[in-house]
Design an enzyme around this catalytic site. Structure first.
Site, PDB file in Angstrom:
ATOM      1  N   HIS A 126       0.866  -1.187   0.000  1.00  0.00           N
ATOM      2  CA  HIS A 126       0.000   0.000   0.000  1.00  0.00           C
ATOM      3  C   HIS A 126       0.896   1.229   0.000  1.00  0.00           C
ATOM      4  O   HIS A 126       1.162   1.832   1.037  1.00  0.00           O
ATOM      5  CB  HIS A 126      -0.913  -0.021   1.227  1.00  0.00           C
ATOM      6  CG  HIS A 126      -2.007   0.999   1.187  1.00  0.00           C
ATOM      7  ND1 HIS A 126      -3.154   0.868   1.928  1.00  0.00           N
ATOM      8  CD2 HIS A 126      -2.146   2.173   0.510  1.00  0.00           C
ATOM      9  CE1 HIS A 126      -3.940   1.905   1.725  1.00  0.00           C
ATOM     10  NE2 HIS A 126      -3.339   2.721   0.863  1.00  0.00           N
TER      11      HIS A 126
ATOM     12  N   HIS B 215       1.561   4.576  -2.602  1.00  0.00           N
ATOM     13  CA  HIS B 215       1.325   5.360  -3.818  1.00  0.00           C
ATOM     14  C   HIS B 215       2.677   5.884  -4.311  1.00  0.00           C
ATOM     15  O   HIS B 215       3.380   6.584  -3.576  1.00  0.00           O
ATOM     16  CB  HIS B 215       0.358   6.495  -3.524  1.00  0.00           C
ATOM     17  CG  HIS B 215      -0.966   6.005  -3.014  1.00  0.00           C
ATOM     18  ND1 HIS B 215      -1.949   5.534  -3.850  1.00  0.00           N
ATOM     19  CD2 HIS B 215      -1.451   5.868  -1.755  1.00  0.00           C
ATOM     20  CE1 HIS B 215      -2.988   5.147  -3.130  1.00  0.00           C
ATOM     21  NE2 HIS B 215      -2.713   5.336  -1.847  1.00  0.00           N
TER      22      HIS B 215
ATOM     23  N   HIS C 231      -9.232   0.407  -2.378  1.00  0.00           N
ATOM     24  CA  HIS C 231      -9.342   1.054  -1.078  1.00  0.00           C
ATOM     25  C   HIS C 231     -10.789   0.903  -0.590  1.00  0.00           C
ATOM     26  O   HIS C 231     -11.735   1.067  -1.361  1.00  0.00           O
ATOM     27  CB  HIS C 231      -9.055   2.556  -1.186  1.00  0.00           C
ATOM     28  CG  HIS C 231      -7.622   2.926  -1.314  1.00  0.00           C
ATOM     29  ND1 HIS C 231      -6.819   2.490  -2.332  1.00  0.00           N
ATOM     30  CD2 HIS C 231      -6.842   3.742  -0.536  1.00  0.00           C
ATOM     31  CE1 HIS C 231      -5.604   3.015  -2.199  1.00  0.00           C
ATOM     32  NE2 HIS C 231      -5.587   3.764  -1.111  1.00  0.00           N
TER      33      HIS C 231
ATOM     34  N   GLU D 270     -11.747   3.077   4.863  1.00  0.00           N
ATOM     35  CA  GLU D 270     -10.839   4.081   5.417  1.00  0.00           C
ATOM     36  C   GLU D 270     -11.658   5.250   5.963  1.00  0.00           C
ATOM     37  O   GLU D 270     -11.621   5.550   7.158  1.00  0.00           O
ATOM     38  CB  GLU D 270      -9.871   4.576   4.347  1.00  0.00           C
ATOM     39  CG  GLU D 270      -8.927   5.677   4.846  1.00  0.00           C
ATOM     40  CD  GLU D 270      -8.128   6.339   3.742  1.00  0.00           C
ATOM     41  OE1 GLU D 270      -7.122   6.989   4.064  1.00  0.00           O
ATOM     42  OE2 GLU D 270      -8.528   6.232   2.565  1.00  0.00           O
TER      43      GLU D 270
ATOM     44  N   ASP E 108       1.666   3.907   3.005  1.00  0.00           N
ATOM     45  CA  ASP E 108       0.690   4.705   2.268  1.00  0.00           C
ATOM     46  C   ASP E 108       1.367   5.831   1.472  1.00  0.00           C
ATOM     47  O   ASP E 108       1.600   5.692   0.278  1.00  0.00           O
ATOM     48  CB  ASP E 108      -0.367   5.254   3.219  1.00  0.00           C
ATOM     49  CG  ASP E 108      -1.656   5.674   2.515  1.00  0.00           C
ATOM     50  OD1 ASP E 108      -1.684   5.662   1.275  1.00  0.00           O
ATOM     51  OD2 ASP E 108      -2.639   6.013   3.206  1.00  0.00           O
ATOM     52  N   ASP E 109       1.666   6.939   2.138  1.00  0.00           N
ATOM     53  CA  ASP E 109       2.257   8.114   1.475  1.00  0.00           C
ATOM     54  C   ASP E 109       3.353   8.705   2.362  1.00  0.00           C
ATOM     55  O   ASP E 109       3.136   9.711   3.053  1.00  0.00           O
ATOM     56  CB  ASP E 109       1.179   9.163   1.219  1.00  0.00           C
ATOM     57  CG  ASP E 109       0.113   8.678   0.264  1.00  0.00           C
ATOM     58  OD1 ASP E 109       0.353   8.675  -0.953  1.00  0.00           O
ATOM     59  OD2 ASP E 109      -0.971   8.281   0.747  1.00  0.00           O
TER      60      ASP E 109
END
Length: 337
Positions: free
Chosen positions: A25, A27, A198, A201, A279-280
């Protein structure tokens, strides 16, 4: 205190960077190093501010759009690829499944196909260089049209077995249910790709159920709000559907109230397979290794649970069979150390 107890308390912790793991996961644009992003932005005359907190998911989206302006330059994009994969290698990631959006780079490379081929070639070269296997998750934007989603699904299907391993569905869940993208995910599944949307969330268990029933999800990115529905938790455990959990992102974007209420341990104890992810990183701060540390020290996962998460991140991914075999042996050896 007995000698045995004292020895256990003073024993060094297993090195989490030595634990073979997958990053499922992530990006890809947001895997850029903060210093690199600032260097690129300055060279291009673009002002980018990395926020320290997010009042709303839309704040996150606005910052992401600023990053795309910097990465639209070819040499910047290729630098991102190489540095992000180098970072994986340093932190014990043996397989990365980057969320990829070739639609962002049509103006840079000429077409969707040329954008994807540039991504695949760059990832393959850097993956070989740093010893990390790479798969791409082509990512559909749930706020865009069905036609755009189907176009990306056909593109992903055409490159199945050539570096593309999954089809994702991202962006703000609120007001954008997954059902309208059923055709796109059917195209992907027919081609042998994993369904990795996704869900759960910013919305509740109903969105996870929709991802399972309509998109036939193999993994759910996030999924943490499943924990409020015991029947759904039992189903996830029985079906072996992996949740690609991102603890810090969940806290910063208010998917959970705080680390003290994060359900990762509860989900694992209920038998739900989970992977740990960042994630990011450029926006939220922690890398995947940091998230493993947070999971150990703040959430209270045991080394056995961390090893289980690492194995889920490999076994539930699009990694090759040979990589799965070697990673399984490495995880077993890590636990035995």
């Amino acid at each position: 205190m007995t000698d045995t107890t004292a020895d256990l308390q003073s024993a060094p912790l297993r090195d989490l960077s030595a634990l073979p793991k997958g990053h499922l996961h992530i990006h890809h644009e947001a895997a850029i190093r903060p210093t690199t992003l600032m260097d690129m932005a300055e060279a291009e005359g673009i002002t980018i501010t990395i926020p320290t907190e997010f009042d709303d998911f839309s704040d996150f989206s606005a910052t992401y759009r600023g990053m795309l302006r910097v990465l639209s330059k070819k040499e910047n994009f290729f630098r991102l690829v190489d540095e992000s994969i180098e970072g994986c290698a340093v932190e014990g990631v043996v397989y990365a499944e980057f969320g990829a959006s070739p639609q962002f780079y049509v103006d840079t490379f000429g077409s969707l196909e040329e954008s994807l081929e540039a991504m695949l070639e760059a990832c393959a070269a850097s993956g070989e260089k740093w010893g990390v296997e790479i798969g791409l998750m082509i990512t559909v934007d749930r706020t865009e049209s069905v036609e755009a989603a189907n176009q990306l699904a056909h593109l992903a299907a055409a490159y199945a077995g050539r570096g593309v391993v999954s089809l994702g569905l991202a962006n703000d869940e609120r007001g954008y249910p997954a059902a309208k993208f059923a055709e796109a995910f059917a195209i992907a599944k027919e081609a042998g790709l994993l369904s990795t949307p996704h869900a759960g969330e910013l919305e509740g268990p109903d969105y996870v159920l929709e991802a399972l029933d309509v998109l036939h999800a193999d993994r759910i990115l996030h999924g943490v709000r499943s924990a409020t529905d015991p029947a759904l938790v039992a189903r996830l455990a029985e079906d072996g559907v992996c949740l690609d959990v991102c603890p810090t992102s969940n806290v910063l974007l208010s998917a959970v109230d705080g680390f003290g209420t994060h359900p990762l341990v509860t989900l694992l104890e209920a038998g739900v397979r989970c992977s740990i992810n960042a994630d990011d990183p450029v926006l939220f701060g922690p890398s995947i290794l940091d998230e493993y540390e947070v999971s150990r020290t703040t959430l209270g996962l045991t080394d056995e649970q961390l090893a289980d998460c690492a194995w889920s991140s490999i076994d539930c991914s699009g990694a090759s069979d040979s990589l799965k075999e070697s990673a399984r042996a490495g995880i077993t050896a890590w636990l035995a150390s």
